[in-house]
Design a protein around this motif. Sequence first.
Motif, PDB file in Angstrom:
ATOM      1  N   TYR A 203      42.670  36.503  46.046  1.00  0.00           N
ATOM      2  CA  TYR A 203      41.697  37.531  45.681  1.00  0.00           C
ATOM      3  C   TYR A 203      40.830  37.833  46.899  1.00  0.00           C
ATOM      4  CZ  TYR A 203      43.058  36.301  40.930  1.00  0.00           C
ATOM      5  OH  TYR A 203      43.768  36.059  39.792  1.00  0.00           O
ATOM      6  N   THR A 204      40.188  38.987  46.889  1.00  0.00           N
ATOM      7  CA  THR A 204      39.305  39.357  47.993  1.00  0.00           C
ATOM      8  C   THR A 204      37.851  39.315  47.522  1.00  0.00           C
ATOM      9  OG1 THR A 204      39.444  41.713  47.421  1.00  0.00           O
ATOM     10  CG2 THR A 204      41.044  40.852  49.018  1.00  0.00           C
ATOM     11  N   ARG A 206      34.155  41.243  48.602  1.00  0.00           N
ATOM     12  CA  ARG A 206      33.455  42.215  49.437  1.00  0.00           C
ATOM     13  C   ARG A 206      32.049  42.415  48.871  1.00  0.00           C
ATOM     14  NH1 ARG A 206      36.392  46.217  48.613  1.00  0.00           N
ATOM     15  NH2 ARG A 206      35.110  47.783  47.559  1.00  0.00           N
ATOM     16  N   GLY A 275      42.526  42.597  41.733  1.00  0.00           N
ATOM     17  CA  GLY A 275      42.423  42.721  43.179  1.00  0.00           C
ATOM     18  C   GLY A 275      41.420  41.810  43.826  1.00  0.00           C
ATOM     19  N   VAL A 278      33.936  42.680  43.990  1.00  0.00           N
ATOM     20  CA  VAL A 278      33.097  43.573  44.787  1.00  0.00           C
ATOM     21  C   VAL A 278      31.665  43.464  44.247  1.00  0.00           C
ATOM     22  CG1 VAL A 278      32.682  45.936  45.578  1.00  0.00           C
ATOM     23  CG2 VAL A 278      35.033  45.152  45.113  1.00  0.00           C
ATOM     24  N   ASP A 307      35.402  44.287  39.863  1.00  0.00           N
ATOM     25  CA  ASP A 307      36.658  44.120  40.586  1.00  0.00           C
ATOM     26  C   ASP A 307      36.985  45.473  41.225  1.00  0.00           C
ATOM     27  OD1 ASP A 307      37.658  45.709  38.553  1.00  0.00           O
ATOM     28  OD2 ASP A 307      38.738  44.086  37.551  1.00  0.00           O
ATOM     29  N   GLN A 308      38.237  45.704  41.595  1.00  0.00           N
ATOM     30  CA  GLN A 308      38.568  46.931  42.294  1.00  0.00           C
ATOM     31  C   GLN A 308      38.524  48.161  41.381  1.00  0.00           C
ATOM     32  OE1 GLN A 308      38.862  46.872  45.415  1.00  0.00           O
ATOM     33  NE2 GLN A 308      39.304  44.749  45.918  1.00  0.00           N
ATOM     34  N   GLU A 309      38.434  47.934  40.050  1.00  0.00           N
ATOM     35  CA  GLU A 309      38.538  49.069  39.135  1.00  0.00           C
ATOM     36  C   GLU A 309      37.326  49.245  38.233  1.00  0.00           C
ATOM     37  OE1 GLU A 309      42.137  48.786  36.930  1.00  0.00           O
ATOM     38  OE2 GLU A 309      43.401  48.457  38.716  1.00  0.00           O
TER      39      GLU A 309
END
Length: 820
Positions: A203-204, A206, A275, A278, A307-309
């Motif tokens: 996982y990332t 940011r 993903g 964030v 998350d990314q979405e």
Amino acid sequence: MRVPLNWLRDYVDFDLSVEELVELFSLRSQEVDGVERLGVLEGEVVVGEVVEFGQHPNADRLNVAKVDLGGQEVQIVAGAPNPYPGARVPVVLPGSTLADGRKLKKAKLRGLESYGMMMSERELGISNDHGGILLLEGDYEVGRPVSDYFPAGETVLELDVNPNRPDLWGMIGVARELAAILKTAFRVPEPRFEPTGEPTDDYTLRVEAEDLCPRYDLRRVSGIRPAGERAPLEMRRRVHAAGMRPVNAIVDATNYVMLETGQPIHAFDAREVRGGIVVRRAHPGEKMTLLDGTTRQLDEEMLVIADQERGLVIAGVMGAEDAEVGDETSDVLIEVATFAGRNIMETSQRLGLRTDASGRFERGLDPNMVSYAMDRVVGLLAEHPGGQPAPATLSHYPEPARPWEVPLRLSRAELLLGMPVEEDEAAERLELLGCEVRQEDGRLFATVPTFRRDLEREADLIEEVGRLVGLENVPERLPGVPLPGGLSPAQRKLRRLRHLLADLGLAEAVTYPFGPDRWNRDLALQNGDAGEEPLKLRNPLSAEATNLRTTLLPGLLDAAARNRSFGARGGAVFEVGHVFESSEQPEGMREYALRFRLAGETGLDAEVPTDLLTGVTEKGKVAGLLAGTIYPPGWNVPAFAAGFFEAKGIVERLVPGAIFEPRPRPFLHPGRAAAVLSGGVEAGWVGELHPDAVEKFGLEGWPVAAFELDLEVTEPDPAPRFAPFYNVPPVSRDLAVVVGEEVRVGDMLEVVSSLGSPILADVRVFDVYEGSQVPTGKKSVALNFTFRAEETLNDAVVKEDLDRISERLREVFDAEVRSS
């Protein structure tokens, strides 16, 4: 903060009674709000094994069990249906005292004897579950006391933690505090686990809103047995005693570590995270459905963990349903972070949503606690329910918090505390609080740990040393020099003002500086008293507190209306307070946000700090209200009805030499209102209230008069003045003069007074006539003069003085004497 004492003993050793502990905390640390006891207070609870279990022969809802207590088989009647032969259960024996005060005895229920009682989780203080008997799982030896495995009772202290001590919102912080008081050591559990799980790097992470998130750590724990599995009994018992509800193994572990360290923790179902993570501000109009089932609309100043979405958490407040840990969760991402406390507080206020996490974050947490809290919760998840921690943690911590050094002079400590403090004693106490101390030339230099942000100055260190040594040990002695301080001139003036108004028969009122929209509407102040628009609050506390007040009058009117509803026939009240005026003139409705300092439970001080208000200035005012029939104190003082001249008389006592000029206001009676001038400058107003305003405030049928003055122009002088008594009769004379209709009677009285006659004791107006008997554009003013001296006055002396007054009126006002 709820502190279970059996849990506290894991970190620090102490041999004190509950009463001694309460006194010690109250004197040297935090106030103890209360003591609560759970489970079995006195007596014996043993492990029993159910031998037989069946229906009660004489009752449909009761069951009968034969229970082996280790060599003794007893019969127990129970209501719960869940025990079964072979099950091991906790049994409290007769003679024991439960938390609700009941003392257990042998009983006969529907004809069958019952010896003792099988216990539920709620009765043992483990949780609120009362749906059945607690079935003991694991190696519990029949006949042994339950206390050999876990406490059967618990005592909980409820600490009222000061707002500047977020370190005391965890058991470790409380243990450190108690160890410093007792001058002993304390222990911190050491996390242990093997990092053999799936990597977090799948996982990332940011962080976009770095100003709102100083630190954010993320670690994965995989291979967990289903989250529906319950946490260990002792963990559930401690979480419940500390005031939280046990849920499942994963959630209980995160709550347990939060209660232990004070650091909130959140767990995501890793399978639902798309993903990566964030950390960002909310998008305009973004909505989120939270764990409590409500859907909240966010604004762009709120911090979101996404998350990314999509958004997953309102940072520091509550998580969303998406990525919630469920019964089938086997792979989690653990979040441990610190956020900007002010932002969390404002988010919580705007959403009307307060949680255990938000209450901690808004006080400002130590970012250096994040690493330990992460290792601790990961270790617990590895131990139960068998998770496998990832080898690495994703971390965002660009500007690490560092300790700081504060010097301490022992001479200064003695001066502030009033008692000498030994150098070694002071150094030891500070070290026990977590400081690193070095001694140099009679001074101490303390390196303060980052979890004690309240220790910034020398005085802060002195306070810590003083309270730990014991402020009760300060010797009682009179100071050798006069005490400093005292009231400032402004404070003395306010005190004289209040005393004078109270002496005049008015009672002081204190009202809120906020009010509803109806105030401006009912007083016809839609555009403000000075042509300004209302000062609207962006974050009002309630619908009745949407505006900052621009006058003290409506608060006093509401108070009078409430008094009337309780049967009062009238009254006189005053208030000394502040009103708010706009210092800017932007177009449209103004909105002002109160920005409270980050200090403890959010609330309002007695006065609103003007430096926290954008575009607003604050002015001191004094206002009075006379309503209905006034009954002054004293048996020989007659009652009177409220009116213009009664209010005007009070103003004359507050502003000596005031000039009253007719000047209408929308909420005052058009013929009974005046501006108050001091030194030629308007300083306030006085008058009777307009009948429409009287009716709208619920005071119809009452005469109502009021005044409001700038504080800076008042010159109260309540000191009594002695007037000599004369044993000779006064001489009274009347004088009627014709003057122009534009001449103000007050100006005429001022001219008479300026003559400084030594025998003139009083002058008053008793008639003003305009009609057919006087020329057009003229009016007749009739004055009554009272003359008095130490000796009997004769007509010649009085006539001479009266002629001098008449001549002066003719010179100034072109007055024509009608009669005298």
